[in-house]
Design a protein around this motif. Sequence first.
Motif, short mmCIF file in Angstrom:
data_model
loop_
_atom_site.label_atom_id
_atom_site.label_comp_id
_atom_site.label_asym_id
_atom_site.label_seq_id
_atom_site.Cartn_x
_atom_site.Cartn_y
_atom_site.Cartn_z
N ALA A 5 -14.23 -7.94 -70.96
CA ALA A 5 -14.18 -8.62 -72.28
C ALA A 5 -13.72 -10.01 -72.19
CB ALA A 5 -13.37 -7.81 -73.19
N TYR A 7 -12.90 -13.60 -74.15
CA TYR A 7 -12.98 -14.40 -75.23
C TYR A 7 -12.87 -15.78 -75.02
CZ TYR A 7 -10.77 -16.60 -79.29
OH TYR A 7 -10.29 -17.43 -80.33
N TYR A 8 -13.37 -16.50 -75.56
CA TYR A 8 -13.45 -18.10 -75.30
C TYR A 8 -13.71 -18.84 -76.49
CZ TYR A 8 -14.65 -22.86 -73.81
OH TYR A 8 -14.68 -24.16 -73.63
N ALA A 9 -12.74 -19.85 -76.85
CA ALA A 9 -12.69 -20.47 -78.09
C ALA A 9 -12.56 -22.02 -77.73
CB ALA A 9 -11.94 -20.18 -79.06
N ALA A 15 -19.22 -23.30 -76.95
CA ALA A 15 -19.53 -21.88 -76.67
C ALA A 15 -20.76 -21.71 -75.95
CB ALA A 15 -19.44 -21.24 -77.76
N ASP A 19 -21.37 -19.82 -72.34
CA ASP A 19 -22.36 -19.04 -72.22
C ASP A 19 -23.42 -19.23 -71.19
OD1 ASP A 19 -23.67 -16.79 -73.33
OD2 ASP A 19 -25.38 -18.03 -73.94
N GLN A 31 -23.37 -11.20 -74.87
CA GLN A 31 -22.80 -12.36 -75.98
C GLN A 31 -22.60 -11.41 -77.16
OE1 GLN A 31 -24.14 -16.46 -76.55
NE2 GLN A 31 -22.05 -16.83 -77.61
N SER A 33 -20.52 -12.06 -79.78
CA SER A 33 -20.35 -13.02 -81.02
C SER A 33 -20.23 -14.25 -80.55
CB SER A 33 -19.28 -12.71 -81.95
OG SER A 33 -18.22 -12.92 -81.17
N ASP A 35 -17.76 -16.33 -79.67
CA ASP A 35 -16.92 -16.40 -78.77
C ASP A 35 -16.36 -15.13 -78.07
OD1 ASP A 35 -15.64 -14.97 -81.06
OD2 ASP A 35 -14.58 -16.61 -81.54
N PHE A 36 -17.31 -14.34 -77.85
CA PHE A 36 -16.89 -13.25 -77.31
C PHE A 36 -18.10 -12.48 -76.57
CE2 PHE A 36 -16.62 -8.27 -77.74
CZ PHE A 36 -15.32 -8.09 -76.89
N TRP A 37 -17.78 -12.08 -75.43
CA TRP A 37 -18.79 -11.90 -74.36
C TRP A 37 -18.32 -10.55 -73.61
CZ3 TRP A 37 -17.56 -16.64 -75.15
CH2 TRP A 37 -18.56 -17.38 -75.42
N ARG A 61 -9.12 -21.81 -75.58
CA ARG A 61 -8.44 -20.36 -75.44
C ARG A 61 -9.43 -19.46 -74.69
NH1 ARG A 61 -8.45 -23.43 -79.08
NH2 ARG A 61 -9.91 -22.27 -80.73
#
Length: 107
Positions: A5, A7-9, A15, A19, A31, A33, A35-37, A61
């Motif tokens: 998992a 998470y990138y912000a 984003a 991606d 993907q 969402s 900010d979440f892959w 982040r």
Amino acid sequence: MTVYAIYYASDEAEASAFDRELGERFGDTYQVSDDFWLIDTARESDTIYGSLRTSVRPGDRLFIAEITRDFFPWLSESALSWLFSPRRSWKGRYVARDVAERIHAAV
């Protein structure tokens, strides 16, 4: 192979570039969402970070974690289909799929 998992912000709305970077470097990604892959790879988390380090700017982040059979998968049917696909070979796939099916059946 292992599913991670990620998470990138970013405050700079990077984003979509992130991606593309994940897709180019790891290929098998989903993907969940903005900010979440989820990614399926044989690499370790520190190697994943090393591959992405140049894409991460100060103030961004990033969180990378291996998915094990001990997790609570409240995701869309599409995400669950990717995660539990027969193409995945991660260690807890069958146990986690059973948990996810029971969760969705109870709803």
